[in-house]
Scaffold this active site. Structure first.
Site, PDB file in Angstrom:
ATOM      1  N   HIS A  55       0.836  -1.202   0.000  1.00 30.21           N
ATOM      2  CA  HIS A  55       0.000   0.000   0.000  1.00 30.21           C
ATOM      3  C   HIS A  55       0.877   1.260   0.000  1.00 30.21           C
ATOM      4  CE1 HIS A  55      -3.749   2.227   1.153  1.00 30.21           C
ATOM      5  NE2 HIS A  55      -2.858   3.072   1.653  1.00 30.21           N
ATOM      6  N   GLU A  56       1.807   1.328   0.946  1.00 33.70           N
ATOM      7  CA  GLU A  56       2.639   2.541   1.050  1.00 33.70           C
ATOM      8  C   GLU A  56       3.583   2.663  -0.148  1.00 33.70           C
ATOM      9  OE1 GLU A  56       1.573   4.640   3.035  1.00 33.70           O
ATOM     10  OE2 GLU A  56       0.372   3.291   4.281  1.00 33.70           O
ATOM     11  N   GLU A 100      -4.955   7.431  -2.948  1.00 26.80           N
ATOM     12  CA  GLU A 100      -5.430   6.134  -2.441  1.00 26.80           C
ATOM     13  C   GLU A 100      -5.658   5.136  -3.580  1.00 26.80           C
ATOM     14  OE1 GLU A 100      -6.127   4.608   0.736  1.00 26.80           O
ATOM     15  OE2 GLU A 100      -4.664   6.154   1.182  1.00 26.80           O
ATOM     16  N   HIS A 126       1.672   4.301  -2.835  1.00 25.99           N
ATOM     17  CA  HIS A 126       1.716   5.758  -2.642  1.00 25.99           C
ATOM     18  C   HIS A 126       3.083   6.289  -3.076  1.00 25.99           C
ATOM     19  CE1 HIS A 126      -2.034   6.558  -0.556  1.00 25.99           C
ATOM     20  NE2 HIS A 126      -1.782   5.737   0.437  1.00 25.99           N
TER      21      HIS A 126
HETATM   22 ZN    ZN Z   1      -3.182   5.116   1.901  1.00 22.78          ZN
END
Ligand code: ZN
Length: 509
Positions: free
Chosen positions: A273-274, A303, A277
């Site tokens: 997830h990170e 997101e 980003h």
């Molecule tokens: Zn996030």
């Protein structure tokens, strides 16, 4: 640095003069962000108070610059010079969003809000520890009141205050546009969740559990992030209480992770997830660096990038064709795990009370209920003391659960304790956007699944770079989605994906 002075460009246009001032505002923000990163990852506990002072000084200087007439005048001159539809006009538009916001809020109100969020945070911590909503109620009432004042100022005459709150996180988002998206989502997801519960089928999650040592989890996570394309020469990963990503420029992007030694999922999916980003931050256009257009366009788009890698890639069956042997290299104890046994454990649909622990099958129902409650609060149709009941009722309706105490109910999230209203919908927007983007990528890259099954993510990343990352804030989020996918944002792609999972994992639908 040496070299002829001529390489330090002397601004000879109104926009150039403005951007020079702006770059210093950006630098001040980056310095604060670096200190915040340090606080979360490196700083010894006793450094807290001193760090607070430094942050307050820096924030004060940055605010004064942003609110200054000098900057405002320079922006106005740049605006006069900018041709409609040009990049210069886009720079002006993005800068104006920030400058207007700062200039519309009186210093007194900003100070009161800072105070109220400090008190609010403390009251929330205590109320949560005691599982007693009444301890938070006065502080929350005040926060809502101050936010309402702010929203009214920002919205101006005839504007819609709640839209002004949404707009800080998701520029251009409106309540009117979001309501039908959420209604469709709730209308289709709730029956799936109920049908799964009624099926009585339980997914065996034991393949995801066992003993996963910290060092091996970090090595595994780094391996996956590097394969995704995260550049460790332009980024790093550190342990922190909460996973986050902070970019200081495309060449310096920091992500954090946390782990659970009995279950590999929080660390792996947190890192994916990170890193998602992080790929966005590393892909922002250098030519716009330190300018208003150099930033990510919205939290919803941000997101969408993190969730695309975490959920649509990382929880897919092809991904595990590539990943399973690497997983076993790092965790020899998992030698007997098969992709067939593991895959359902990555795609559960099981109602739970806590949003941050919710699976992808139920997550957006948590967001939907927060969106409804915030709207009601700001419309004046719900009063703060009635919040716990409203919350519990919605949890029952959407997830079929009874809330045993407020700590696991209305008090679970930090957002409202600092006045962060209007933030939650960005999580769901991210899910809707990523599903629509992913359908478009699949259409364009016919053998995407085969590539993913080989660990070849290069074309996927290139597509995201071309259609999303490289534009910075040049286009609005809505324009980006439509340009990339050929259609305005809708929940359809996301719902197709949810129905597919419900059928494959639970045989429902
Ligand atoms: Zn996030």
């Amino acid at each position: 640095m040496s070299g002829p002075a001529a390489t330090e460009s002397v601004p000879d246009t109104a926009l150039g003069a403005f951007l020079k001032m702006w770059s210093e505002v950006v630098d001040l923000g980056r310095a604060s962000a670096l200190l915040a990163w340090d606080q979360e990852t490196q700083m010894p506990p006793k450094g807290n108070a001193g760090r607070g002072q430094v942050q307050s000084t820096l924030a004060g200087i940055r605010h004064a610059r942003l609110a200054s007439n000098e900057l405002f005048d320079a922006l106005e001159r740049a605006a006069e010079e900018a041709e409609e539809g040009s990049e210069a006009a886009a720079q002006v538009r993005e800068a104006r969003r920030t400058v207007d916001r700062v200039r519309k809020i009186p210093t007194e109100l900003a100070k009161e809000q800072a105070l109220a969020s400090n008190e609010g945070h403390e009251a929330w911590v205590n109320a949560r520890a005691a599982s007693d909503f009444s301890l938070f109620e006065p502080a929350l009432t005040r926060l809502v009141d101050l936010k309402r004042q702010e929203a009214e100022l920002l919205a101006g005459e005839g504007g819609r205050p709640f839209d002004a709150l949404l707009d800080q996180f998701e520029p251009g988002a409106t309540e009117a546009a979001l309501i039908p998206l959420f209604e469709k989502l709730v209308g289709e997801m709730t029956p799936i969740v109920h049908a799964v519960a009624a099926s009585g089928k339980e997914v065996d999650e034991s393949p995801a559990r066992g003993h996963f040592p910290e060092a091996a989890q970090l090595a595994f996570g780094r391996r996956v992030a590097a394969q995704m394309g995260f550049d460790f020469e332009a980024g790093r990963i550190d342990l922190a209480p909460h996973p986050f990503c902070q970019g200081f420029s495309p060449n310096d992007v920091r992500i954090t992770w946390r782990f659970d030694e009995s279950d590999f999922r929080p660390a792996l999916y947190g890192i994916m997830h990170e890193a998602g980003h992080g790929l966005y931050e590393q892909g922002l256009p250098m030519r716009f660096d330190r300018t208003p257009l150099g930033e990510a366009v919205s939290l919803g788009i941000h997101e969408s990038q993190s969730r695309l890698w975490e959920n649509l890639v990382g929880r897919s069956r092809p991904f595990w064709d590539w990943c399973l042997p690497i997983f076993k290299e790092h965790f020899p104890g998992a030698a007997a795990v098969t992709a067939d046994a593991l895959w359902p454990a990555l795609n559960t649909i099981r109602p739970s009370l806590i949003r941050v622990e919710a699976d992808q099958g139920t997550y957006d129902l948590h967001i939907a209920l927060r969106f409804e409650i915030e709207r009601a609060l700001f419309a004046g149709s719900l009063d703060v003391p009635d919040l716990p009941d409203a919350w519990n009722q919605k949890i029952k309706e959407y997830l079929g659960l009874d809330v045993p105490d407020v700590a696991d109910g209305v008090l679970q999230d930090i957002h409202w304790s600092f006045g962060g209203f209007g933030y939650f919908p960005t999580y769901t927007l991210g899910n809707l956007i990523n599903a629509q983007l992913f359908e478009a990528v699949r259409e364009e890259i016919g053998d995407l699944d085969d590539r993913i099954a080989r660990g070849d993510f290069a074309l996927l990343l290139e597509w995201l770079r071309t259609h999303i990352h490289s534009h910075g804030s040049l286009y609005t989020a809505a324009e980006l989605v439509e340009r990339a996918t050929g259609a305005p944002l809708s929940p359809d792609a996301f719902l197709r994906e949810r129905r597919r999972i419900a059928k494959e994992v639970y045989g429902v639908g």
